[in-house]
Scaffold this motif. Structure first.
Motif, mmCIF file in Angstrom:
data_model
loop_
_atom_site.group_PDB
_atom_site.id
_atom_site.type_symbol
_atom_site.label_atom_id
_atom_site.label_comp_id
_atom_site.label_asym_id
_atom_site.label_seq_id
_atom_site.Cartn_x
_atom_site.Cartn_y
_atom_site.Cartn_z
ATOM 1 N N ASP A 84 1.103 -0.937 0.540
ATOM 2 C CA ASP A 84 -0.035 -0.031 0.238
ATOM 3 C C ASP A 84 0.901 1.288 -0.109
ATOM 4 O O ASP A 84 0.510 2.606 -0.180
ATOM 5 N N THR A 85 2.000 1.115 0.562
ATOM 6 C CA THR A 85 3.019 2.219 -0.072
ATOM 7 C C THR A 85 3.189 3.191 -1.268
ATOM 8 O O THR A 85 2.396 2.170 -2.163
ATOM 9 N N ASN A 86 2.553 4.365 -1.059
ATOM 10 C CA ASN A 86 3.237 5.789 -2.736
ATOM 11 C C ASN A 86 4.277 4.889 -3.039
ATOM 12 O O ASN A 86 4.139 5.480 -4.271
ATOM 13 N N SER A 87 5.604 4.647 -2.345
ATOM 14 C CA SER A 87 7.126 4.366 -3.437
ATOM 15 C C SER A 87 7.300 3.236 -4.346
ATOM 16 O O SER A 87 6.774 1.916 -3.431
ATOM 17 N N GLY A 88 7.909 2.810 -4.844
ATOM 18 C CA GLY A 88 7.561 1.401 -5.878
ATOM 19 C C GLY A 88 9.373 0.559 -4.695
ATOM 20 O O GLY A 88 9.505 1.072 -4.488
ATOM 21 N N VAL A 89 8.394 -0.878 -4.748
ATOM 22 C CA VAL A 89 9.624 -1.568 -4.061
ATOM 23 C C VAL A 89 10.016 -2.838 -4.915
ATOM 24 O O VAL A 89 8.814 -3.195 -5.075
ATOM 25 N N ILE A 90 11.583 -3.216 -5.261
ATOM 26 C CA ILE A 90 11.805 -4.027 -5.966
ATOM 27 C C ILE A 90 12.658 -4.762 -5.052
ATOM 28 O O ILE A 90 13.675 -4.273 -5.166
ATOM 29 N N VAL A 91 12.519 -6.073 -5.202
ATOM 30 C CA VAL A 91 13.687 -6.894 -4.434
ATOM 31 C C VAL A 91 13.708 -7.312 -4.754
ATOM 32 O O VAL A 91 13.391 -8.780 -5.913
ATOM 33 N N VAL A 92 14.979 -8.120 -5.273
ATOM 34 C CA VAL A 92 15.598 -9.121 -6.058
ATOM 35 C C VAL A 92 17.022 -9.861 -5.990
ATOM 36 O O VAL A 92 17.538 -9.614 -4.779
ATOM 37 N N ASP A 93 17.150 -10.852 -6.053
ATOM 38 C CA ASP A 93 17.833 -11.964 -5.947
ATOM 39 C C ASP A 93 19.219 -11.506 -6.103
ATOM 40 O O ASP A 93 19.754 -11.045 -6.725
ATOM 41 N N PRO A 94 20.763 -11.827 -5.939
ATOM 42 C CA PRO A 94 21.836 -11.880 -6.461
ATOM 43 C C PRO A 94 22.602 -12.646 -7.927
ATOM 44 O O PRO A 94 22.897 -11.286 -8.499
ATOM 45 N N GLU A 95 21.311 -12.822 -8.639
ATOM 46 C CA GLU A 95 21.282 -13.785 -10.122
ATOM 47 C C GLU A 95 19.914 -12.613 -10.229
ATOM 48 O O GLU A 95 19.500 -12.821 -11.669
ATOM 49 N N HIS A 96 19.537 -12.027 -9.876
ATOM 50 C CA HIS A 96 19.205 -10.621 -10.725
ATOM 51 C C HIS A 96 17.358 -10.669 -10.810
ATOM 52 O O HIS A 96 16.676 -11.162 -11.649
ATOM 53 N N ARG A 97 17.217 -12.315 -9.962
ATOM 54 C CA ARG A 97 15.338 -12.632 -10.377
ATOM 55 C C ARG A 97 15.171 -11.803 -9.122
ATOM 56 O O ARG A 97 15.124 -11.346 -8.480
ATOM 57 N N VAL A 98 13.573 -11.765 -9.836
ATOM 58 C CA VAL A 98 12.637 -10.220 -8.838
ATOM 59 C C VAL A 98 11.945 -11.846 -7.762
ATOM 60 O O VAL A 98 11.165 -12.586 -8.378
ATOM 61 N N MET A 99 12.212 -11.004 -6.860
ATOM 62 C CA MET A 99 11.681 -11.073 -5.113
ATOM 63 C C MET A 99 10.525 -10.518 -4.897
ATOM 64 O O MET A 99 9.040 -10.944 -4.635
ATOM 65 N N MET A 100 10.484 -9.734 -5.373
ATOM 66 C CA MET A 100 9.136 -9.132 -4.814
ATOM 67 C C MET A 100 8.378 -7.392 -5.770
ATOM 68 O O MET A 100 9.668 -7.151 -5.926
ATOM 69 N N LEU A 101 7.632 -7.732 -6.029
ATOM 70 C CA LEU A 101 7.506 -6.226 -6.513
ATOM 71 C C LEU A 101 6.026 -5.793 -5.767
ATOM 72 O O LEU A 101 4.595 -6.455 -5.863
#
Length: 342
Positions: A84-101
């Motif tokens: 619900d936050t207005n800021s965009g959040v992206i989390v990727v693992d060390p191999e640059h696979r998307v974990m959270m969006l």
């Protein structure tokens, strides 16, 4: 082990009962109780031993369940905050696979469908974002990034031990709009000020030609001229700043820095001598050309010399040095003035 049933810590009649504490790391978190409602069945020490073993297992199971509940509750809270936050959040693992969006990031980059575990190049079609994620310059990086719908984000990439990287995006579109409005206002006001300033200087010149003046009148007129010229210089600086911020001031060419520095020194030499200052120069011969705007580079040298002359007391020294080092030209202007406090 009563022969006739009795109420003993219960709401019903029992012949016997055992209570064993549920203990975890020395702390009692509950009690396990077993009662016997039938006559002829005597509870023994073996029953107590079995009960104590069961209590140990039960205590561990209860604590694990409580820990899981608290962890799951905190995870749901975190997911809700991130979602619900207005800021965009992206989390990727060390191999640059998307974990959270989160939803804000999905909308900014038009991400649809499943993303978890997929390569970032498959999820995002934005070259600047991909370059930011792939960059390995330090553990943190901050940049401005524009998206297709016209919004501008301040993007910060951070390293997270054991997880990978997080990219947090703050919408700064309104700040960019305010900055643009400010720049347009400054440019407009600066243009509007030039005409009256030019008129004032013109009338000052006419006053001097209109007839003889007293010494005091000449002094007043001189002060007016100096003040107007100072304001005109400030207006010119504001216009220059506006052109630089708008990207219009981008002309560059191969510039001889040594020649440019000598011209600046020739312009200041008499003023430096008149103030009682000493000038020492050490400019290396055959300096390579610098790719830049010669007007701005000359302005840079003039400003540094002006400050050195202004803030160095009489009998002080100004040092000007220029040398080539690797693929750079290094210009140093030092003085024996009071300097800038740390």
């Amino acid at each position: 082990d009563e022969s006739s049933p009795q109420k003993i810590k219960t709401a019903y009649l029992v012949h016997s009962l055992i209570y064993v504490p549920l203990r975890v790391r020395g702390k009692t978190i509950g009690v396990l109780g077993v009662d016997n409602r039938k006559a002829g069945r005597v509870l023994t020490q073996q029953d107590v031993t079995v009960m104590m073993a069961m209590a140990d297992y039960a205590a561990i199971a209860i604590e694990n369940a409580q820990l899981y509940y608290r962890t799951e509750s905190e995870r749901r809270k975190l997911e809700t905050v991130i979602k619900d936050t207005n800021s965009g959040v992206i989390v990727v693992d060390p191999e640059h696979r998307v974990m959270m969006l989160n939803q804000t990031a999905k909308e900014a980059f038009n991400v649809t469908g499943e993303y978890f575990g997929r390569s970032m190049a498959e999820v995002f079609d934005h070259s600047q974002l991909l370059e930011i994620i792939r960059s390995s310059s330090g553990s943190s990086r901050r940049e401005e990034l524009g998206v297709d719908d016209g919004r501008v984000f301040s993007v910060q990439k951070s390293s997270i031990n054991g997880v990978g990287y997080s990219i947090v995006m703050h919408d700064i579109t309104h700040l960019k709009d305010l900055d643009r409005i400010k720049s347009e206002f400054v440019t407009t006001v600066s243009h509007d000020l030039r005409s009256p300033l030019t008129a004032i200087l013109g009338y000052v010149e006419l006053i001097e030609r209109a007839g003889p003046m007293t010494a005091q009148q000449e002094e007043f007129i001189g002060r007016v001229r100096i003040s107007v010229e100072q304001i005109a210089d400030l207006v010119s600086d504001l216009l220059d700043l506006g052109r630089i911020e708008s990207g219009l001031d981008t002309s560059k060419e191969r510039t001889p820095m040594a020649v440019l520095t000598h011209y600046a020194l020739d312009n200041f030499r008499n003023r430096i001598t008149a103030k009682g200052l000493h000038l020492q120069t050490k400019i290396q011969e055959g300096l390579p050309f610098v790719f830049g705007d010669p007007i701005r580079l000359r302005q840079l040298v003039d400003n540094l010399l002006e400050n050195a002359m202004k803030y160095t007391p009489s009998n002080g020294t100004i040092y000007v040095e220029a040398e080539a080092e690797d693929n750079q030209v290094i210009l140093r202007i030092r003085d024996t003035g009071q300097g800038i406090p740390h």
